[in-house]
Design a protein around this motif. Structure first.
Motif, PDB file in Angstrom:
ATOM      1  N   ILE A 149       0.862  -1.190  -0.081  1.00 14.95           N
ATOM      2  CA  ILE A 149       0.018  -0.045   0.038  1.00 14.95           C
ATOM      3  C   ILE A 149       0.951   1.096  -0.111  1.00 14.95           C
ATOM      4  O   ILE A 149       1.990   1.283   0.639  1.00 14.95           O
ATOM      5  CB  ILE A 149      -0.838  -0.032   1.299  1.00 14.95           C
TER       6      ILE A 149
ATOM      7  N   VAL B 130       1.072   5.497   0.392  1.00 14.99           N
ATOM      8  CA  VAL B 130       0.217   6.664   0.923  1.00 14.99           C
ATOM      9  C   VAL B 130       1.029   7.750   0.156  1.00 14.99           C
ATOM     10  O   VAL B 130       2.118   8.246   0.403  1.00 14.99           O
ATOM     11  CB  VAL B 130       0.448   6.841   2.297  1.00 14.99           C
TER      12      VAL B 130
ATOM     13  N   ILE C  35      -3.487   2.548  -3.549  1.00 16.66           N
ATOM     14  CA  ILE C  35      -3.020   3.880  -3.159  1.00 16.66           C
ATOM     15  C   ILE C  35      -4.036   4.584  -2.285  1.00 16.66           C
ATOM     16  O   ILE C  35      -5.119   4.861  -2.692  1.00 16.66           O
ATOM     17  CB  ILE C  35      -2.628   4.536  -4.612  1.00 16.66           C
ATOM     18  N   MET C  36      -3.416   5.429  -1.352  1.00 14.04           N
ATOM     19  CA  MET C  36      -4.206   6.458  -0.680  1.00 14.04           C
ATOM     20  C   MET C  36      -3.460   7.596  -0.909  1.00 14.04           C
ATOM     21  O   MET C  36      -2.621   7.748  -0.664  1.00 14.04           O
ATOM     22  CB  MET C  36      -4.096   6.202   0.965  1.00 14.04           C
TER      23      MET C  36
ATOM     24  N   GLU D  89      -8.914   4.033   6.666  1.00 21.97           N
ATOM     25  CA  GLU D  89      -8.915   4.106   5.044  1.00 21.97           C
ATOM     26  C   GLU D  89      -7.836   2.914   4.393  1.00 21.97           C
ATOM     27  O   GLU D  89      -8.285   2.467   3.700  1.00 21.97           O
ATOM     28  CB  GLU D  89      -8.288   5.439   4.816  1.00 21.97           C
ATOM     29  N   LEU D  90      -6.804   2.663   5.283  1.00 15.83           N
ATOM     30  CA  LEU D  90      -5.860   1.778   4.826  1.00 15.83           C
ATOM     31  C   LEU D  90      -6.264   0.398   4.995  1.00 15.83           C
ATOM     32  O   LEU D  90      -6.269  -0.334   4.205  1.00 15.83           O
ATOM     33  CB  LEU D  90      -4.471   2.013   5.719  1.00 15.83           C
TER      34      LEU D  90
ATOM     35  N   LEU E 150      -8.222  -0.444   2.150  1.00 19.89           N
ATOM     36  CA  LEU E 150      -7.599  -0.598   0.999  1.00 19.89           C
ATOM     37  C   LEU E 150      -7.060  -2.187   1.138  1.00 19.89           C
ATOM     38  O   LEU E 150      -6.954  -2.816   0.150  1.00 19.89           O
ATOM     39  CB  LEU E 150      -6.453   0.269   0.946  1.00 19.89           C
TER      40      LEU E 150
ATOM     41  N   LEU F  27      -6.838  -5.675  -1.335  1.00 21.90           N
ATOM     42  CA  LEU F  27      -5.716  -6.350  -1.758  1.00 21.90           C
ATOM     43  C   LEU F  27      -5.984  -7.802  -1.619  1.00 21.90           C
ATOM     44  O   LEU F  27      -5.505  -8.911  -2.154  1.00 21.90           O
ATOM     45  CB  LEU F  27      -4.715  -6.190  -0.684  1.00 21.90           C
TER      46      LEU F  27
END
Lengths: 212, 212
Positions: free
Chosen positions: A148, A150, A173-174, B197-198, B201, B205
Motif C-alpha cells: 500500500i 500513501v 494507493i491512498m 482508510e488503509l 485498501l 488487496l
DNA sequence: CTTTGTGAACAGATTCACAGCG
DNA sequence: CGCTGTGAATCTGTTCACAAAG
C-alpha cells in the motif's frame, strides 16, 4: 448463508466494527450483541447484522457474538492477519506526520519505506527510516514488498508518482493530493482531500443552501 | 426548478466540482460542459447535471456552463464567499501538518487559532500562530469567531475536547481521532480515520474476501 | 425469552433517454 | 444541431419485522 460479494458501504464500515470490537475486548467483554456494537459504532443493530451476514454467520442466537471470534473473522476479511507493508511517498509535513502516526502500527499497518524527491532529505534517517529517492521507487518497493502506498506529494507531482507506483506493482494507493488519479483497472485508490472535507462542513454551516 | 434539499451524496461531490472548475479557470476555459466536468471529476455527465439541478439551473443548452458563473454559484452554496475561520485543536504532528497545509488557505479556509494541552507548547509561536491553552478554548474561540474545528488530539481526549468545542458554540467538527464523537443535534461531525482508510485498501488487496 | 439472520418493504442514489431550449 | 435539465426506470443500500435457533 452467503456467496455474494460484500457491498462497498459494508466494506467501509468493517474497520469501524473492528475498532469497536477491539475496544470491547479491552473492556474484557467476552460477548457483544448487535445493539451494543451499533451503539459504539454509531449505526443501528439491523445494519450491523446485515453487514455481518455478507461475511457469514458468526453469532449465536439468544446470545450475541463472541468478541474474539468476530475480531478474528473481520481481521481475516480485511487482510489484517499479517501486518500490511506500507510506503509513505512524500516526506513533507503531512508525510512525516503519517509516518509516525501511532494508529497505523496498532491497526495492522507497518511503514516499511519512506520516499521523497528532495536531495537534501534523501539518505537522512527520521524516526527510524532512511528517506529513499523517488527515483529508486520501483527497486525499493519490490525489495521491501510494499503493498500500500500513501501518496503525500504536491498535487502537481501526484499523477507522475502514481504512475511509478503502479509500475512498481503497487495496487493500493491512498492519495492525499487534491487531484483525481488515473490508474489502470485493478489498482484501488482512496481519495483523502482534507480541504474538501472542510468545505462539506462549510456547506452545513450555511442557512442550508439557500440559492442566489 | 428546485426547492428541495441537496442530497448528501451530491454535497460530497460539490467540492470536487469546485476544484475542477478552478482548474478549468486556470486553463482559461470560459465555458465547460458536463462531459468535460465529469471526466475531470471522475464521474459521469448525467451525474454532474443531476447534481447541479439540485442547486438551480446554471447552464446554457447547446453550450454548457459558464465557468466563472458556476464557480460563483458553488462557492456561494458551499459558504465559501468569505474565508471560513478554522481552529486546529491538538498541535501534535498531525495538527501542525494541517496548520500549514497550503490547500486550506487556497480553498476558503483560514486557520485563526491553534490549541494544545501541553504547557511546554502553550504561548509559543509556530508558523505565525501562538499556541493557546485548551482551557481557554471557549474564550479564544468566541473572540476569534471560530466556525470549524479540526480535532487532532489523542483518542482518549477527543470526546472531552469535543464537548468543550460544542460548549464554545462550534457546530462543525472534523475529527481525526479514531472514536465516534457524541454531539448534540445541530453539530456536524466528519470523521477522518486514516487507519480505517488503509484497512479498506487492505480489504481490496485480499483475494476479494474469501471466507475462512 | 433473547438475539441472530434474512426475506420483503422501503428509501435513496444513479443512470437512462429524451423533451425542451438556445 | 448540441447540450442541458429532468421525469422515469433501474440499481443499491437501509430498515422492518419475523421465523428460526439456542
Amino acid at each position: 448463508m452467503n456467496t455474494q460479494s460484500v457491498p462497498p458501504t459494508t466494506v467501509q464500515r468493517l474497520p469501524v466494527y473492528l475498532r469497536v470490537l477491539v475496544q470491547a475486548q479491552a473492556m474484557r467483554m467476552p460477548v457483544i450483541n448487535s445493539v451494543q456494537i451499533a451503539e459504539m459504532a454509531g449505526t443501528n443493530a439491523a445494519q450491523v447484522r446485515k453487514d455481518f451476514s455478507y461475511l457469514g454467520e458468526f453469532g449465536t442466537r439468544g446470545i450475541g457474538y463472541d468478541v474474539d471470534l468476530l475480531i478474528a473473522h473481520l481481521s481475516k476479511r480485511l487482510g489484517l492477519t499479517q501486518q500490511r507493508r506500507v510506503a509513505i511517498v512524500g516526506y513533507g509535513r503531512l508525510g512525516s506526520a503519517l509516518q509516525s502516526y501511532p494508529g497505523f502500527q496498532d491497526r495492522g499497518m507497518t511503514v516499511v519505506a519512506v520516499f521523497d524527491a528532495d536531495p537534501d532529505k534523501i539518505g537522512k534517517t527520521f524516526d527510524g527510516h532512511t528517506i529513499e529517492a523517488i527515483s529508486d521507487l520501483e527497486e525499493v518497493a519490490r525489495r521491501e514488498g510494499v503493498e500500500i502506498a500513501v501518496l503525500a506529494v504536491p498535487a502537481t507531482a501526484a499523477q507522475e508518482v502514481a504512475d511509478r507506483l503502479v509500475a512498481a506493482g503497487i495496487t493500493a494507493i491512498m492519495n492525499f493530493a487534491p487531484v483525481r488519479l488515473s490508474v489502470p483497472d485493478g489498482v484501488v485508490v482512496r481519495q483523502a482531500d482534507m480541504a474538501a472535507e472542510l468545505q462539506i462542513l462549510s456547506f452545513h454551516l450555511n442557512p442550508e443552501g439557500k440559492p442566489a
